[in-house]
Enzyme design. Structure first.
Site, PDB file in Angstrom:
ATOM      1  N   ASN A 165       0.821  -1.221   0.000  1.00 33.02           N
ATOM      2  CA  ASN A 165       0.000   0.000   0.000  1.00 33.02           C
ATOM      3  C   ASN A 165       0.855   1.271   0.000  1.00 33.02           C
ATOM      4  OD1 ASN A 165       0.794  -0.679   2.600  1.00 33.02           O
ATOM      5  ND2 ASN A 165      -0.966   0.292   3.554  1.00 33.02           N
ATOM      6  N   GLY A 241       2.316  -5.252   7.488  1.00 30.85           N
ATOM      7  CA  GLY A 241       1.388  -6.070   6.711  1.00 30.85           C
ATOM      8  C   GLY A 241       0.261  -6.577   7.582  1.00 30.85           C
ATOM      9  N   SER A 242      -0.256  -7.762   7.251  1.00 30.17           N
ATOM     10  CA  SER A 242      -1.445  -8.276   7.931  1.00 30.17           C
ATOM     11  C   SER A 242      -1.095  -8.916   9.286  1.00 30.17           C
ATOM     12  CB  SER A 242      -2.134  -9.310   7.047  1.00 30.17           C
ATOM     13  OG  SER A 242      -1.263 -10.388   6.809  1.00 30.17           O
ATOM     14  N   GLY A 246       2.077 -11.228  10.236  1.00 30.55           N
ATOM     15  CA  GLY A 246       2.868 -10.743  11.371  1.00 30.55           C
ATOM     16  C   GLY A 246       3.091 -11.843  12.401  1.00 30.55           C
ATOM     17  N   GLU A 474       7.734   3.484  14.698  1.00 34.75           N
ATOM     18  CA  GLU A 474       8.535   3.986  13.582  1.00 34.75           C
ATOM     19  C   GLU A 474       8.344   5.494  13.525  1.00 34.75           C
ATOM     20  OE1 GLU A 474       6.939   0.769  10.680  1.00 34.75           O
ATOM     21  OE2 GLU A 474       9.041   1.155  10.164  1.00 34.75           O
TER      22      GLU A 474
HETATM   23  P1  NAD Z   1       0.731  -9.727   3.815  1.00 38.40           P
HETATM   24  O1  NAD Z   1       0.831  -9.457   5.242  1.00 38.40           O
HETATM   25  O2  NAD Z   1       0.596 -11.158   3.403  1.00 38.40           O
HETATM   26  O3  NAD Z   1       1.981  -9.140   3.010  1.00 38.40           O
HETATM   27  C1  NAD Z   1       2.807  -8.100   3.504  1.00 38.40           C
HETATM   28  C2  NAD Z   1       4.254  -8.426   3.175  1.00 38.40           C
HETATM   29  O4  NAD Z   1       4.626  -9.636   3.855  1.00 38.40           O
HETATM   30  C3  NAD Z   1       4.539  -8.689   1.692  1.00 38.40           C
HETATM   31  O5  NAD Z   1       5.816  -8.176   1.359  1.00 38.40           O
HETATM   32  C4  NAD Z   1       4.591 -10.202   1.624  1.00 38.40           C
HETATM   33  O6  NAD Z   1       5.367 -10.690   0.549  1.00 38.40           O
HETATM   34  C5  NAD Z   1       5.250 -10.534   2.945  1.00 38.40           C
HETATM   35  N1  NAD Z   1       5.032 -11.894   3.427  1.00 38.40           N
HETATM   36  C6  NAD Z   1       3.956 -12.691   3.236  1.00 38.40           C
HETATM   37  N2  NAD Z   1       4.141 -13.875   3.863  1.00 38.40           N
HETATM   38  C7  NAD Z   1       5.346 -13.825   4.468  1.00 38.40           C
HETATM   39  C8  NAD Z   1       6.075 -14.728   5.289  1.00 38.40           C
HETATM   40  N3  NAD Z   1       5.605 -15.933   5.610  1.00 38.40           N
HETATM   41  N4  NAD Z   1       7.291 -14.337   5.758  1.00 38.40           N
HETATM   42  C9  NAD Z   1       7.776 -13.114   5.463  1.00 38.40           C
HETATM   43  N5  NAD Z   1       7.131 -12.220   4.679  1.00 38.40           N
HETATM   44  C10 NAD Z   1       5.918 -12.567   4.205  1.00 38.40           C
HETATM   45  O7  NAD Z   1      -0.438  -8.884   3.270  1.00 38.40           O
HETATM   46  P2  NAD Z   1      -1.350  -9.168   1.993  1.00 38.40           P
HETATM   47  O8  NAD Z   1      -1.784 -10.576   1.847  1.00 38.40           O
HETATM   48  O9  NAD Z   1      -0.671  -8.579   0.838  1.00 38.40           O
HETATM   49  O10 NAD Z   1      -2.641  -8.314   2.430  1.00 38.40           O
HETATM   50  C11 NAD Z   1      -3.607  -8.892   3.282  1.00 38.40           C
HETATM   51  C12 NAD Z   1      -4.027  -7.958   4.362  1.00 38.40           C
HETATM   52  O11 NAD Z   1      -2.888  -7.364   4.985  1.00 38.40           O
HETATM   53  C13 NAD Z   1      -4.852  -6.777   3.916  1.00 38.40           C
HETATM   54  O12 NAD Z   1      -6.199  -7.087   3.820  1.00 38.40           O
HETATM   55  C14 NAD Z   1      -4.577  -5.772   5.018  1.00 38.40           C
HETATM   56  O13 NAD Z   1      -5.460  -5.953   6.086  1.00 38.40           O
HETATM   57  C15 NAD Z   1      -3.213  -6.112   5.503  1.00 38.40           C
HETATM   58  N6  NAD Z   1      -2.192  -5.162   5.092  1.00 38.40           N
HETATM   59  C16 NAD Z   1      -1.840  -4.223   6.002  1.00 38.40           C
HETATM   60  C17 NAD Z   1      -0.868  -3.307   5.671  1.00 38.40           C
HETATM   61  C18 NAD Z   1      -0.461  -2.250   6.642  1.00 38.40           C
HETATM   62  O14 NAD Z   1      -0.006  -1.194   6.243  1.00 38.40           O
HETATM   63  N7  NAD Z   1      -0.561  -2.499   7.923  1.00 38.40           N
HETATM   64  C19 NAD Z   1      -0.260  -3.343   4.437  1.00 38.40           C
HETATM   65  C20 NAD Z   1      -0.618  -4.337   3.527  1.00 38.40           C
HETATM   66  C21 NAD Z   1      -1.593  -5.251   3.885  1.00 38.40           C
END
Ligand code: NAD
Length: 494
Positions: A165, A241-242, A246, A474
């Protein structure tokens, strides 16, 4: 080349100049397996480029480079680190047009939003440049027999898992303080937005950053990302991320006792009391949720409004939401696309389920196309009215242009609703009563509270969450804490 020329070139189908491969040791290297993946322009829903899918071997190479880079960079004087971060800010600004264009094509956001993100990224390097030479320890008084002091030392190789995002500014938000502290970096951008981190890393090398200090490996989270966060050579992970990912990252880090900063999103409330200005509340609520098409961790995704103000705010809010022009990020639209087809499906599923439960979708609620081209991944600006506290629309992070409205009568009720989710990233209070504003700023469970303006703030302020929004901070001076460790030194004065 001017930005207009670059945009015209893209529209006419000319090949874009994009980075190719992973960026390791200040050069692009092809992936260890040759596997590649397409990157899509969400505003068209069409692939516009491909990138390398990194594997364990690519992560290994990047971490080894970062280990060597760390040994160089940690010994560079703070004053020189400061100068280098300032140079990086200059090259980012000089390349702002290209970065903003690529960011728009990769993420789906509007060009104006992308330009703001790039400017904010340069500003992060300027801010942390000023901190690089102020990471002082302190002298500790143990009495006449000892001389004691502390040193703030860099933590080592740091991993940065970047979301889709805010690919540019999330990268800068972690990398700038890491470099200021003397750490080295391996970053893994999201699989739908791989390019701007690669371009920024190359620009840092152009600015003179030594080899191996900043490395970027593109690829899937479950492959390159998982390999990076499980590696014992990494001493800090900054993850955005999600919640589910996390948690997986936390579990992968645990055996190595790797430190973490987690920024996991939210369900942030905008709490409006009857004495607030209805127009200001409606305007701020509109852009708290529809900026970046709602794909913001700190989006104001809940409007909690006092009953006496509810009808006036709703009238104004609905007419603003209906007037929003969505479309391709380069079209001059107010609101851009949803980053991926997959994520668009998730948003639609949330709202369809709300409709099936009988929730009042006051406007929006449909998947849409760019009105000019009939293409792309869009979702209508959506407002769902008068929701009960337990409704999933109130509880779940939808991460799209969907606002949940709740109504309250008393201050206690407003507080209970605002604090009634498992998240705690951001909250905003609208009232002319300064006592109430200050009281609630203490009682709201969130990492930051703004009063009478939703997006009030800046990179000078620490940012982060409580509860399932994550931990660590951060931005601000606190943003350096993740990248330093404190050592105590005691000398016997015998
Ligand atoms: P995600 O959490 O899966 O991805 C975020 C990052 O994590 C990406 O770079 C991805 O490649 C990486 N990632 C995924 N699995 C991983 C693992 N096992 N180990 C290390 N890195 C890994 O997010 P998504 O599937 O792209 O989006 C899903 C949900 O995440 C959205 O609906 C939203 O709620 C949330 N999201 C939140 C933010 C935020 O700013 N907090 C940003 C993006 C997505």
């Amino acid at each position: 080349m001017t930005l207009d020329n670059m945009v015209q070139d893209y529209r006419s189908g000319a090949a874009l100049s994009l980075p190719d491969g992973h960026f390791i040791n200040n050069r692009f290297v092809s992936g260890s397996t040759g596997q590649r993946m397409e990157s899509f322009d969400p505003g068209l829903g069409e692939a516009f480029a491909t990138f390398a899918l990194g594997q364990q071997a690519d992560i290994d190479a990047a971490i080894e480079a970062a280990k060597r880079g760390y040994e160089i960079w940690r010994k560079v004087s703070p004053a020189e680190r400061c100068a280098m971060l300032l140079k990086i800010a200059v090259v980012l600004r000089a390349n702002a047009d290209r970065l903003a264009l690529i960011e728009t094509l990769d993420s789906g956001k509007t060009l104006g939003e992308a330009q703001g993100d790039v400017a904010g990224s340069a500003r992060l390097f300027e801010y942390y440049a000023g901190a690089a030479d102020k990471l002082d320890g302190r002298s500790v008084n143990l009495g006449p027999d000892y001389t004691a002091f502390t040193r703030r030392e860099p933590i080592g190789v740091t991993a940065h898992i970047i979301p889709w995002n805010y690919p540019t500014s999330t990268f800068a938000r972690g990398v700038a303080p890491a470099l200021a502290a003397g750490c080295s970096v391996v970053a893994k951008p999201a699989e739908t937005t791989p390019f701007t981190a690669l371009i920024m890393a190359e620009l840092m090398a152009d600015a003179g950053l030594p080899e191996g200090v900043v490395n970027v490996v593109t690829g899937l989270g479950r492959e390159a990302g998982a390999a990076l966060v499980a590696d014992p050579r990494v001493r800090h992970i900054t993850f955005t991320g999600s919640v589910a990912t996390g948690v997986a990252v936390t579990q992968a880090a645990a055996p190595n006792v790797t430190r973490l900063t987690l920024e996991l999103g939210g369900k942030s409330p905008l709490v409006a009391f009857a004495d607030a200005d209805a127009e200001k509340v409606a305007e701020d609520a509109t852009w708290a949720i529809f900026s970046n098409a709602g794909q913001i961790c700190s989006a104001g995704s809940r409007l909690i409004v006092q009953r006496a103000l509810r009808d006036e705010v709703m009238d104004r809010l609905l007419s603003k939401a209906k007037a929003i022009k969505f479309g391709h990020g380069l079209s001059g639209a107010d609101m851009g696309a949803i980053n991926s087809d997959l994520h668009l499906g998730r948003i639609a599923a949330h709202v369809d389920a709300a409709k099936a439960r009988g929730c009042d979708v006051a406007t929006g609620g449909q998947v849409a196309k760019d009105p000019e081209t009939g293409k792309g991944w869009f979702y209508e600006p959506t407002v769902i009215a008068d929701l009960p506290a337990e409704d999933p629309t109130v509880q779940d992070e939808i991460f799209g242009p969907v606002l949940a409205v709740q109504v309250f009568d008393s201050e206690d009720e407003a507080l209970a609703l605002a604090n009634g989710t498992e998240f705690g990233l951001m909250a905003s209070v609208y009232t002319r009563d300064i006592g109430r504003a200050l009281r609630l700023s203490g009682e709201l469970n969130s990492g930051q509270v703004t009063v009478n303006e939703y997006w009030a703030g800046g990179i000078e302020l620490p940012f982060g969450g409580n509860g399932k929004s994550g931990y660590g901070r951060e931005k601000g001076i606190e943003g350096l804490d993740a990248y330093t460790t404190t050592k105590s030194v005691t000398v016997s004065n015998y």
